[in-house]
Design an enzyme around this catalytic site. Sequence first.
Site, PDB file in Angstrom:
ATOM      1  N   LYS A 181     -18.820 -25.481  30.348  1.00  0.00           N
ATOM      2  CA  LYS A 181     -19.488 -25.515  31.647  1.00  0.00           C
ATOM      3  C   LYS A 181     -18.836 -24.502  32.584  1.00  0.00           C
ATOM      4  O   LYS A 181     -17.613 -24.404  32.629  1.00  0.00           O
ATOM      5  CB  LYS A 181     -19.368 -26.937  32.231  1.00  0.00           C
ATOM      6  CG  LYS A 181     -20.704 -27.517  32.607  1.00  0.00           C
ATOM      7  CD  LYS A 181     -20.657 -28.960  32.988  1.00  0.00           C
ATOM      8  CE  LYS A 181     -21.842 -29.222  33.897  1.00  0.00           C
ATOM      9  NZ  LYS A 181     -22.197 -30.612  34.002  1.00  0.00           N
ATOM     10  N   GLU A 217     -29.540 -46.018  33.973  1.00  0.00           N
ATOM     11  CA  GLU A 217     -29.846 -46.792  35.171  1.00  0.00           C
ATOM     12  C   GLU A 217     -30.348 -48.199  34.843  1.00  0.00           C
ATOM     13  O   GLU A 217     -30.003 -49.161  35.532  1.00  0.00           O
ATOM     14  CB  GLU A 217     -30.877 -46.045  36.032  1.00  0.00           C
ATOM     15  CG  GLU A 217     -30.339 -44.803  36.726  1.00  0.00           C
ATOM     16  CD  GLU A 217     -30.266 -43.561  35.839  1.00  0.00           C
ATOM     17  OE1 GLU A 217     -30.738 -43.627  34.680  1.00  0.00           O
ATOM     18  OE2 GLU A 217     -29.742 -42.525  36.293  1.00  0.00           O
ATOM     19  N   ARG A 230     -36.179 -45.634  37.407  1.00  0.00           N
ATOM     20  CA  ARG A 230     -36.033 -45.986  35.993  1.00  0.00           C
ATOM     21  C   ARG A 230     -35.879 -47.495  35.781  1.00  0.00           C
ATOM     22  O   ARG A 230     -36.259 -48.030  34.752  1.00  0.00           O
ATOM     23  CB  ARG A 230     -34.750 -45.335  35.443  1.00  0.00           C
ATOM     24  CG  ARG A 230     -34.839 -43.907  35.087  1.00  0.00           C
ATOM     25  CD  ARG A 230     -35.297 -43.780  33.649  1.00  0.00           C
ATOM     26  NE  ARG A 230     -35.803 -42.464  33.390  1.00  0.00           N
ATOM     27  CZ  ARG A 230     -35.139 -41.495  32.776  1.00  0.00           C
ATOM     28  NH1 ARG A 230     -33.935 -41.726  32.335  1.00  0.00           N
ATOM     29  NH2 ARG A 230     -35.697 -40.331  32.586  1.00  0.00           N
TER      30      ARG A 230
HETATM   31  C1  TPP Z   1     -32.340 -40.399  35.168  1.00  0.00           C
HETATM   32  C2  TPP Z   1     -31.323 -39.441  35.747  1.00  0.00           C
HETATM   33  N1  TPP Z   1     -30.148 -39.925  36.182  1.00  0.00           N
HETATM   34  C3  TPP Z   1     -29.230 -39.080  36.714  1.00  0.00           C
HETATM   35  C4  TPP Z   1     -29.482 -37.743  36.807  1.00  0.00           C
HETATM   36  C5  TPP Z   1     -28.485 -36.807  37.491  1.00  0.00           C
HETATM   37  N2  TPP Z   1     -27.942 -35.811  36.557  1.00  0.00           N
HETATM   38  C6  TPP Z   1     -28.406 -34.551  36.526  1.00  0.00           C
HETATM   39  S1  TPP Z   1     -27.640 -33.619  35.387  1.00  0.00           S
HETATM   40  C7  TPP Z   1     -26.633 -34.876  34.948  1.00  0.00           C
HETATM   41  C8  TPP Z   1     -25.597 -34.664  33.890  1.00  0.00           C
HETATM   42  C9  TPP Z   1     -26.219 -34.117  32.656  1.00  0.00           C
HETATM   43  O1  TPP Z   1     -25.207 -33.817  31.720  1.00  0.00           O
HETATM   44  P1  TPP Z   1     -25.591 -32.957  30.458  1.00  0.00           P
HETATM   45  O2  TPP Z   1     -26.891 -33.407  29.927  1.00  0.00           O
HETATM   46  O3  TPP Z   1     -24.439 -32.997  29.534  1.00  0.00           O
HETATM   47  O4  TPP Z   1     -25.808 -31.506  31.024  1.00  0.00           O
HETATM   48  P2  TPP Z   1     -24.698 -30.463  31.562  1.00  0.00           P
HETATM   49  O5  TPP Z   1     -24.877 -30.433  33.048  1.00  0.00           O
HETATM   50  O6  TPP Z   1     -23.357 -30.930  31.148  1.00  0.00           O
HETATM   51  O7  TPP Z   1     -25.071 -29.168  30.955  1.00  0.00           O
HETATM   52  C10 TPP Z   1     -26.909 -36.023  35.689  1.00  0.00           C
HETATM   53  C11 TPP Z   1     -26.199 -37.300  35.573  1.00  0.00           C
HETATM   54  C12 TPP Z   1     -30.739 -37.287  36.340  1.00  0.00           C
HETATM   55  N3  TPP Z   1     -31.084 -36.004  36.427  1.00  0.00           N
HETATM   56  N4  TPP Z   1     -31.623 -38.156  35.812  1.00  0.00           N
END
Ligand code: TPP
Length: 619
Positions: A280, A364, A392
């Site tokens: 990242k 969630e 959700r």
């Molecule tokens: C249902 C839901 N809950 C929370 C989020 C907030 N959110 C956006 S990105 C993320 C983390 C995603 O991690 P990953 O899939 O590993 O992607 P990275 O940013 O590490 O590339 C979260 C918790 C969301 N987009 N959707």
Amino acid sequence: MKLKDITNPCMLQDAEMGDMEELARDVRDEIVRTVSRNGGHLASNLGAVELTLALYAVFDFPWDQLVWDVGHQCYTHKLLTGRYDMFGSLRQTDGICGFPRCDESPYDLFNTGHSSTALSAALGLAHARDLKKEKRHVVAVVGDGALTGGMCYEALNDIGSERTPLIMVLNDNGMSISGNVGALSNYLTYMRTSKGWQKLKRGMAKLLRKIPLIGNQLHDVFLRFKDHVRNVFVKDTFFASLGIRYLGPIDGHDIRAMKRVFHRAAEMNEPVVVHVMTRKGEGFRPAEERPQDYHGTPPFDVETGECTETGGISFGETASRRLAELAEKDERITVITAAMTYGTGFSCFEQKWPKRIFDVGIAEEHAVTLAGGMAKGGMRPVVAIYDTFMQRAYDQILEDVCAQQLPVLLLLDRAGISGADGASHHGVFGTSYLRAMPGMTVLYPRCPEELCDMIDWALQQEGPVAICYPRAAEKKIPSYLHKAYQPCKWETLKQGQDGCILAVGTMCVNALEAAAQLEKENIHIRVVHASCVNRMDETLLKELNEAHIPVFTAEENVLPGGFGSAVAEYCLQNQLSAPAYLFALRDEFIPHGDRKLLLERQGLDANHMTNIIGLRVNK
Ligand SMILES: Cc1ncc(C[n+]2csc(CCOP(=O)(O)OP(=O)(O)O)c2C)c(N)n1
């Protein structure tokens, strides 16, 4: 090769490796430059640059189909697919969106924004392809954080049993927004680092290359069959047991290696997981060092990495501090977050009470039912989740909390128009989906101080309470005196006898501004903060009715099922005059952009209120 030279992403299919590497540098510079001006998801996008280039070098999008999970890592994809010239408008009003939007480009196949949906969507596309007897690849890019979401397991279960060919690229950087959590995350770490295999791999490569004449050829053969050898040493029990082929792990910044594996995956006529390891924030030092801070960032100085914008007082951090205080006296208080401890402002609670906060990952639904169980077990759980993501857990709030009248406190952050993230991130359905739930009390504080009083009150209740608030307080909010909160006693902020605006939470500021403008026209409007949207201040409504004072409602929620509708329902059922006008968001998906401007377009600004009220009061 530079971004400006890309007239069609299929050019990447014939590009030399040197060109691809030059392109990766250009993409990174463009992303850092634009996000430093407009804000956005920096670390995730920098991590996915080479991965995206390698995908475009192998697949023929949009004939082949690509779905991004969450979609916050799609900037390279946007830059390659005809949006380089307008990239400067990223996340701005009428500019391009930070997430995939079907109406923006045929390359944006499926709208995303909420996590863990890509595998289900990809399987749907793959079924459609097979039924139509088409020949194309379906690819889903899913992060290891997204893989903590329950929908992924429902999809994997289905994919494994259907054996429908599709390619899941697992973009594993060991991070969600913060460090990833959960047993599956531990499993992925094991897959990445399994020591026996890493040692053998290094040893074999060295040994083979030393063999005279045929050493290099043998080394290439070894690389080709590496995955088979690897499986002997590192057992992929998880994906294999579901009937899904596993390839990897491979370096997600090595375009050549990724191209090789994607070609292999494309030849397989079965579901395949390609495990890609990325970092990242890759290529921008501050984001590499503090990926959490640069997951979603406001504008910053490129030289120093320092933020150039400061927000008002955070509602979430205020709640976190208050609960951390209350937890000293009340041992039953616990906090549950869903991969957003940082975003919801609960780091302060976490520091003080690390054993009483539970980050469940992007889950969630689980978070809410977990809270139901904790409440049943005698605790006082507080669930802090963004308003939009709480959608959700609709069924869990209804069945596992409300139907059992369990004392769970829901904190819905980012309520209202969220601004630059856009339609998937606005929290504008909260009142509508919570108000219909029997036993639920739904509150909107107008300032962080009132939020504290509401929390104190909520923790005394024997049933569920939801408190919805925006990210930060506006500067113009009138002063507030702490008091024992009462949901059915709404606070008058300004007196007046020609009309009355019942304003919810954030709308108090605009309502007061409208009232001030009307004062100049000799129209005296009372402004009341309706802090509870589903329990009426009956005394006030009856009093206004008897005095024939026209009532206006104002809220940052959609009109259907909102607070205005609640007041209208109450008035009709109790033979009171119906409200004169309901100021609310229109029944549509609101795009991204500047919050103030979006409110204006929705008719929720002070000027529009002034005009309508001026026309409807009897003066
Ligand atoms: C249902 C839901 N809950 C929370 C989020 C907030 N959110 C956006 S990105 C993320 C983390 C995603 O991690 P990953 O899939 O590993 O992607 P990275 O940013 O590490 O590339 C979260 C918790 C969301 N987009 N959707």
